[in-house]
Design an enzyme around this catalytic site. Structure first.
Site, short mmCIF file in Angstrom:
data_model
loop_
_atom_site.label_atom_id
_atom_site.label_comp_id
_atom_site.label_asym_id
_atom_site.label_seq_id
_atom_site.Cartn_x
_atom_site.Cartn_y
_atom_site.Cartn_z
N ARG A 104 0.86 -1.18 0.00
CA ARG A 104 0.00 0.00 0.00
C ARG A 104 0.90 1.23 0.00
O ARG A 104 1.73 1.39 0.89
CB ARG A 104 -0.85 -0.05 1.28
CG ARG A 104 -2.04 0.82 1.25
CD ARG A 104 -2.89 0.53 2.46
NE ARG A 104 -2.31 1.05 3.68
CZ ARG A 104 -3.01 1.49 4.71
NH1 ARG A 104 -4.34 1.45 4.65
NH2 ARG A 104 -2.44 1.93 5.78
N THR A 108 -0.63 7.63 -0.74
CA THR A 108 -1.96 7.62 -1.37
C THR A 108 -2.86 6.51 -0.84
O THR A 108 -4.06 6.51 -1.11
CB THR A 108 -1.82 7.40 -2.89
OG1 THR A 108 -1.25 6.09 -3.09
CG2 THR A 108 -0.92 8.43 -3.54
N ASP A 200 0.97 -2.22 12.30
CA ASP A 200 1.35 -2.71 10.97
C ASP A 200 1.58 -4.22 11.04
O ASP A 200 2.55 -4.69 11.65
CB ASP A 200 2.62 -1.99 10.49
CG ASP A 200 2.94 -2.33 9.05
OD1 ASP A 200 3.06 -3.54 8.73
OD2 ASP A 200 3.04 -1.41 8.23
N ASP A 203 4.99 -5.59 9.59
CA ASP A 203 6.13 -5.25 10.45
C ASP A 203 6.13 -6.08 11.73
O ASP A 203 7.18 -6.53 12.19
CB ASP A 203 6.11 -3.76 10.80
CG ASP A 203 6.62 -2.89 9.66
OD1 ASP A 203 7.22 -3.43 8.72
OD2 ASP A 203 6.40 -1.66 9.71
C1 PRP Z 1 -1.14 -4.20 4.76
C2 PRP Z 1 -2.06 -5.37 4.97
C3 PRP Z 1 -2.96 -5.31 3.77
C4 PRP Z 1 -3.08 -3.84 3.53
C5 PRP Z 1 -4.41 -3.38 4.05
O1 PRP Z 1 -0.15 -4.51 3.84
O2 PRP Z 1 -1.39 -6.59 5.10
O3 PRP Z 1 -2.46 -5.98 2.63
O4 PRP Z 1 -2.03 -3.20 4.27
O5 PRP Z 1 -4.63 -2.05 3.75
P1 PRP Z 1 -5.75 -1.59 2.71
O6 PRP Z 1 -6.98 -2.35 3.03
O7 PRP Z 1 -5.88 -0.12 3.01
O8 PRP Z 1 -5.25 -1.84 1.33
P2 PRP Z 1 1.04 -3.49 3.51
O9 PRP Z 1 0.67 -2.64 2.35
O10 PRP Z 1 1.47 -2.81 4.76
O11 PRP Z 1 2.17 -4.45 2.96
P3 PRP Z 1 2.97 -5.63 3.72
O12 PRP Z 1 2.01 -6.75 3.97
O13 PRP Z 1 4.01 -5.99 2.72
O14 PRP Z 1 3.55 -5.08 4.99
N1 URA Z 2 -2.20 -2.28 7.19
C1 URA Z 2 -1.78 -2.71 8.41
O1 URA Z 2 -0.85 -3.51 8.51
N2 URA Z 2 -2.40 -2.22 9.48
C2 URA Z 2 -3.42 -1.34 9.41
O2 URA Z 2 -3.96 -0.95 10.45
C3 URA Z 2 -3.83 -0.91 8.14
C4 URA Z 2 -3.21 -1.40 7.04
#
Ligand code: PRP
Ligand code: URA
Length: 209
Positions: A104, A108, A200, A203
């Site tokens: 994400r 944005t 997160d 993370d």
């Molecule tokens: C997080 C989570 C989802 C997304 C949710 O991933 O695991 O995939 O955010 O957010 P949204 O509903 O607003 O799209 P992230 O983009 O942090 O990537 P990662 O899993 O690689 O840490």
């Molecule tokens: N992605 C995450 O990992 N946590 C949140 O709360 C939203 C998006």
């Protein structure tokens, strides 16, 4: 219209509380996510169809039940979805696993797809898209569109925690997709984090910052 199921089994709710707690470290966080994924898989598979099968027990010939219907495919959204795959595979060990890589954009909040690798027969499978977090809904929405574009027809979505905004987006864009949640939280904050949420997910699972 797709249904939304909050799986409020006491064990799921109890473990989610520890997952949410910021004092929970990486090792315990990972273990708990794995356990909750397994419990959620148990609930989600409750309605899988069965068929009769004749078997011979050591005592008599008997009619017993085996699973019928479509085979299952798991589609974790990278990266955080990976944390839930093993838990689900403990209950559905023969499932094939496809991967959709999305992150994400922090400015944005728009999802950016960087990887996709799927089983060749996704159109014949019951797919479970897996991601711990459904925040704006952009990532899950994109992943589901990608799967449909490649022929997938039967899709469910499984998330630990969702915000109402994400649920609304999936209901609107994909009325055919049932959504299974461990919890439906209050809202998103100005950074797009779920409140109260767990922070997160990627993370916390992988120990990155
Ligand atoms: C997080 C989570 C989802 C997304 C949710 O991933 O695991 O995939 O955010 O957010 P949204 O509903 O607003 O799209 P992230 O983009 O942090 O990537 P990662 O899993 O690689 O840490
Ligand atoms: N992605 C995450 O990992 N946590 C949140 O709360 C939203 C998006």
């Amino acid at each position: 219209m797709g249904n939304v199921f909050v799986l409020d089994h006491p064990l799921i709710q109890h473990k989610l509380t520890y997952i949410r707690n910021k004092e929970t470290g990486t090792k315990e966080f990972r273990e708990l996510v794995d356990e909750v994924a397994m419990l959620m898989a148990f609930e989600i598979t409750r309605n899988l169809p069965l068929q009769d099968k004749t078997i011979h027990t050591p005592v008599v010939e008997a009619q017993a039940k085996v699973l019928s219907g479509k085979k299952i495919g798991l589609i974790p959204i990278l990266r955080a979805g990976l944390g839930m795959v093993d838990g689900v595979l403990k209950l559905i060990p023969a499932a094939k696993v496809g991967h959709v890589g999305l992150y994400r954009d922090p400015e944005t909040f728009q999802p950016v797809e960087y990887y996709i690798k799927l089983p060749s027969d996704i159109n014949e499978r019951e797919l479970i898209v897996i991601d711990p977090m459904l925040a704006t809904g952009g990532s899950a929405n994109d992943a589901i569109h990608s799967l449909k574009k490649r022929g997938a027809e039967n899709i469910r979505l499984m998330c630990l925690i969702a915000a109402p905004e994400g649920v609304e987006m999936i209901k609107e864009e994909h009325p055919d997709v049932d959504i299974y949640l461990g919890a439906l939280d209050e809202k998103l904050d100005e950074k797009g984090y779920i409140v109260p949420g767990l922070g997160d997910a990627g993370d916390r699972l992988f120990g990155t910052k």
